[in-house]
Scaffold this active site. Structure first.
Site, PDB file in Angstrom:
ATOM      1  NE  ARG A   1      36.405  -4.110  40.723  1.00 25.80           N
ATOM      2  CZ  ARG A   1      35.863  -2.920  40.715  1.00 25.80           C
ATOM      3  NH1 ARG A   1      34.629  -2.753  40.313  1.00 25.80           N
ATOM      4  NH2 ARG A   1      36.540  -1.883  41.137  1.00 25.80           N
TER       5      ARG A   1
ATOM      6  CD  GLN B   1      38.660  -8.508  47.986  1.00 25.01           C
ATOM      7  OE1 GLN B   1      39.275  -8.568  49.036  1.00 25.01           O
ATOM      8  NE2 GLN B   1      37.370  -8.731  47.887  1.00 25.01           N
TER       9      GLN B   1
ATOM     10  CG  ASP C   1      39.803  -3.750  42.328  1.00 25.13           C
ATOM     11  OD1 ASP C   1      39.871  -2.869  41.456  1.00 25.13           O
ATOM     12  OD2 ASP C   1      38.735  -4.188  42.770  1.00 25.13           O
TER      13      ASP C   1
ATOM     14  CB  SER D   1      38.883  -1.109  44.508  1.00 24.77           C
ATOM     15  OG  SER D   1      37.812  -1.846  44.000  1.00 24.77           O
TER      16      SER D   1
ATOM     17  CE1 TYR E   1      33.216  -2.825  37.361  1.00 26.97           C
ATOM     18  CE2 TYR E   1      33.434  -5.024  36.424  1.00 26.97           C
ATOM     19  CZ  TYR E   1      34.004  -3.912  36.996  1.00 26.97           C
ATOM     20  OH  TYR E   1      35.344  -3.862  37.217  1.00 26.97           O
TER      21      TYR E   1
HETATM   22  P1  NAD Z   1      31.615   1.386  38.610  1.00 29.38           P
HETATM   23  O1  NAD Z   1      32.724   2.372  38.782  1.00 29.38           O
HETATM   24  O2  NAD Z   1      31.565   0.586  37.360  1.00 29.38           O
HETATM   25  O3  NAD Z   1      30.219   2.181  38.739  1.00 29.38           O
HETATM   26  C1  NAD Z   1      29.945   2.995  39.858  1.00 29.38           C
HETATM   27  C2  NAD Z   1      28.562   2.741  40.344  1.00 29.38           C
HETATM   28  O4  NAD Z   1      27.614   3.302  39.443  1.00 29.38           O
HETATM   29  C3  NAD Z   1      28.192   1.270  40.494  1.00 29.38           C
HETATM   30  O5  NAD Z   1      27.803   0.995  41.813  1.00 29.38           O
HETATM   31  C4  NAD Z   1      27.037   1.105  39.503  1.00 29.38           C
HETATM   32  O6  NAD Z   1      26.092   0.150  39.943  1.00 29.38           O
HETATM   33  C5  NAD Z   1      26.469   2.503  39.468  1.00 29.38           C
HETATM   34  N1  NAD Z   1      25.577   2.779  38.332  1.00 29.38           N
HETATM   35  C6  NAD Z   1      25.691   2.382  37.042  1.00 29.38           C
HETATM   36  N2  NAD Z   1      24.674   2.832  36.307  1.00 29.38           N
HETATM   37  C7  NAD Z   1      23.880   3.540  37.146  1.00 29.38           C
HETATM   38  C8  NAD Z   1      22.666   4.262  36.975  1.00 29.38           C
HETATM   39  N3  NAD Z   1      22.045   4.330  35.791  1.00 29.38           N
HETATM   40  N4  NAD Z   1      22.116   4.859  38.055  1.00 29.38           N
HETATM   41  C9  NAD Z   1      22.722   4.809  39.265  1.00 29.38           C
HETATM   42  N5  NAD Z   1      23.876   4.151  39.484  1.00 29.38           N
HETATM   43  C10 NAD Z   1      24.449   3.513  38.444  1.00 29.38           C
HETATM   44  O7  NAD Z   1      31.522   0.404  39.842  1.00 29.38           O
HETATM   45  P2  NAD Z   1      32.610   0.061  40.955  1.00 29.38           P
HETATM   46  O8  NAD Z   1      32.680   1.154  41.931  1.00 29.38           O
HETATM   47  O9  NAD Z   1      33.866  -0.331  40.292  1.00 29.38           O
HETATM   48  O10 NAD Z   1      31.950  -1.180  41.706  1.00 29.38           O
HETATM   49  C11 NAD Z   1      31.117  -2.119  41.071  1.00 29.38           C
HETATM   50  C12 NAD Z   1      30.857  -3.285  42.003  1.00 29.38           C
HETATM   51  O11 NAD Z   1      31.997  -4.107  42.140  1.00 29.38           O
HETATM   52  C13 NAD Z   1      30.466  -2.926  43.392  1.00 29.38           C
HETATM   53  O12 NAD Z   1      29.512  -3.870  43.803  1.00 29.38           O
HETATM   54  C14 NAD Z   1      31.684  -3.141  44.193  1.00 29.38           C
HETATM   55  O13 NAD Z   1      31.400  -3.340  45.560  1.00 29.38           O
HETATM   56  C15 NAD Z   1      32.175  -4.368  43.517  1.00 29.38           C
HETATM   57  N6  NAD Z   1      33.586  -4.614  43.765  1.00 29.38           N
HETATM   58  C16 NAD Z   1      33.994  -5.897  44.005  1.00 29.38           C
HETATM   59  C17 NAD Z   1      35.334  -6.147  44.236  1.00 29.38           C
HETATM   60  C18 NAD Z   1      35.818  -7.518  44.513  1.00 29.38           C
HETATM   61  O14 NAD Z   1      35.035  -8.402  44.748  1.00 29.38           O
HETATM   62  N7  NAD Z   1      37.103  -7.738  44.428  1.00 29.38           N
HETATM   63  C19 NAD Z   1      36.239  -5.123  44.226  1.00 29.38           C
HETATM   64  C20 NAD Z   1      35.791  -3.835  43.974  1.00 29.38           C
HETATM   65  C21 NAD Z   1      34.454  -3.595  43.734  1.00 29.38           C
END
Ligand code: NAD
Length: 378
Positions: A122, A127, A130, A133, A230
């Site tokens: 990520r 991006q 991804d 996402s 994450y």
């Molecule tokens: P994910 O699918 O792994 O998890 C979904 C969400 O569940 C996450 O926000 C996580 O913090 C939350 N979670 C985990 N355990 C939990 C708990 N016990 N209670 C409540 N919530 C809990 O995550 P994702 O949607 O793939 O995104 C993870 C991060 O990566 C985010 O900050 C997102 O903005 C970021 N991201 C960055 C990029 C990039 O920079 N290229 C791209 C996509 C996402």
């Protein structure tokens, strides 16, 4: 000349790994694109449309695979598809790398280089590649739309001559990509939205979408995000505090969308049976973590379970249910990755095996599983 094969997905996967737009772009890179007849049908990409953009339509999977340098898939390909490839060919898909290990090993044994899109780093440069996402965003949207359709009440507040209909209360658990889209969608439909997460960065994002942020914001919460962005698995102590908070909040909610995941682990259990029993009959829970064991104790993957009048839906492939968008975006993610693997001038594969995105996504090469996060596991 690089030859790219796309074969049909299994019956339970409506998406496809190519779109008319990406066929055109891949042909523009100098590639030959061979698509199995009918492979795009469930995403409304007809053979004629794909052919018009430069694809060769192959009557069977075997015809598409013959002489292919690269096989593009949504799901793990079948062993037969991979065995039909020449040694050293590339397979690029969502391989579910933490899933059935023996089957993954068997695919690796065919000597293809296996890349899994779920492991795309990520980083800013990646991006556009991804897939987590692009697909989670659609799933978050569809979860709310499905919940609204199941809910036998209106979502927005309505003031009518006959009286007032109250706004539905929606609670989004896990405010990552899917959760943020769920918040935005529930807000658009007029619900009163709250959300929780363990990563502090999510607090501002929830607020910026008009959601109310609810979380145990202790010292552990401040450290809950890994360098990769994450969530970390939380301690038993944190989980107990979180459960108390959720128990108090959830009993007043009409719609709960859960999306909480931790890479490579079972989904955290956030909703207990007792919490479900505290909710009003008619309330809806959509558990997007169903495939990984579910965030709710009562979730059954792929089913709608009713408990004390509360319905708990554990969909397995929500993005696939809006396959036209999901396939278009997935295919574009693949194209962005392929662009880095093909020398446009020479019209041949030119893979920099030291590139962060190649190393990050390469699962197996020369018959062996090579990804560091899959070492040691059986
Ligand atoms: P994910 O699918 O792994 O998890 C979904 C969400 O569940 C996450 O926000 C996580 O913090 C939350 N979670 C985990 N355990 C939990 C708990 N016990 N209670 C409540 N919530 C809990 O995550 P994702 O949607 O793939 O995104 C993870 C991060 O990566 C985010 O900050 C997102 O903005 C970021 N991201 C960055 C990029 C990039 O920079 N290229 C791209 C996509 C996402």
């Amino acid at each position: 000349m690089v030859t790219i094969a796309v074969t049909a997905e299994p019956a339970d996967e409506p998406r496809v790994a190519v779109s008319p737009e990406t066929v055109k772009k891949l042909v523009g890179l100098g590639a030959t694109v061979k698509v199995e007849a009918g492979a795009g049908a469930r995403s409304r990409f007809s053979d004629e449309t794909l052919r018009a953009q430069g694809a060769e339509i192959a009557p069977t999977a075997a015809d598409a695979l013959r002489d292919a340098d690269i096989l593009l898939k949504v799901r793990r390909p079948s062993a037969a598809d991979v065995a039909a490839l020449k040694p050293g060919a590339l397979v690029i898909a969502m391989l579910d790398p933490y899933g059935d290990r023996a089957a993954l090993q068997a695919l690796a044994g065919s000597k293809a280089s296996l890349f899994t899109m779920e492991f795309m780093p990520r980083i800013t440069r990646a991006q556009s590649m991804d897939v987590l996402s692009s697909q989670a965003n659609l799933a978050g949207y569809k979860a709310v739309v499905d919940a609204a359709a199941m809910f036998q009440q209106a979502m927005p507040m309505m003031m009518t001559a006959a009286g007032t209909v109250p706004a539905a209360r929606a609670f989004i658990m896990g405010a990552g990509v899917a959760g943020l889209q769920a918040i935005a969608t529930a807000r658009r439909l007029g619900a009163q939205v709250s959300a929780t997460d363990v990563r502090p960065a999510s607090k501002e994002q929830v607020a910026s979408l008009g959601g109310k942020f609810i979380a145990v914001e202790d010292e552990e919460f401040k450290q809950a995000q890994t360098a990769a962005g994450y969530a970390k698995p939380m301690s038993a102590e944190y989980q107990a505090k979180q459960a108390e908070l959720v128990a108090n909040h959830i009993k007043n909610q009409d719609i709960v969308i859960t999306t909480a995941l931790i890479p490579g682990r079972p989904a955290p259990r956030l909703i207990t049976r007792a919490m479900v029993e505290s909710m009003k009959p008619g309330s809806i829970i959509v558990d997007l973590a169903a495939e990984r064991g579910g965030n709710c104790e009562l979730t059954k993957a792929g089913e709608i379970v009713e408990h004390n009048g509360v319905r708990i839906y554990g969909p397995l492939n929500l993005a696939g249910e809006i396959s036209v968008n999901a396939s278009s975006l997935y295919a574009k993610n693949l194209y962005a990755f392929l662009e880095t693997l093909i020398d446009k001038k020479e019209k041949k594969l030119a893979i920099n095996w030291d590139d962060e995105i190649v190393k990050g996504t390469l699962v197996a090469r020369d018959g062996a599983i090579v990804h560091p996060s899959l070492q040691g596991a059986t």
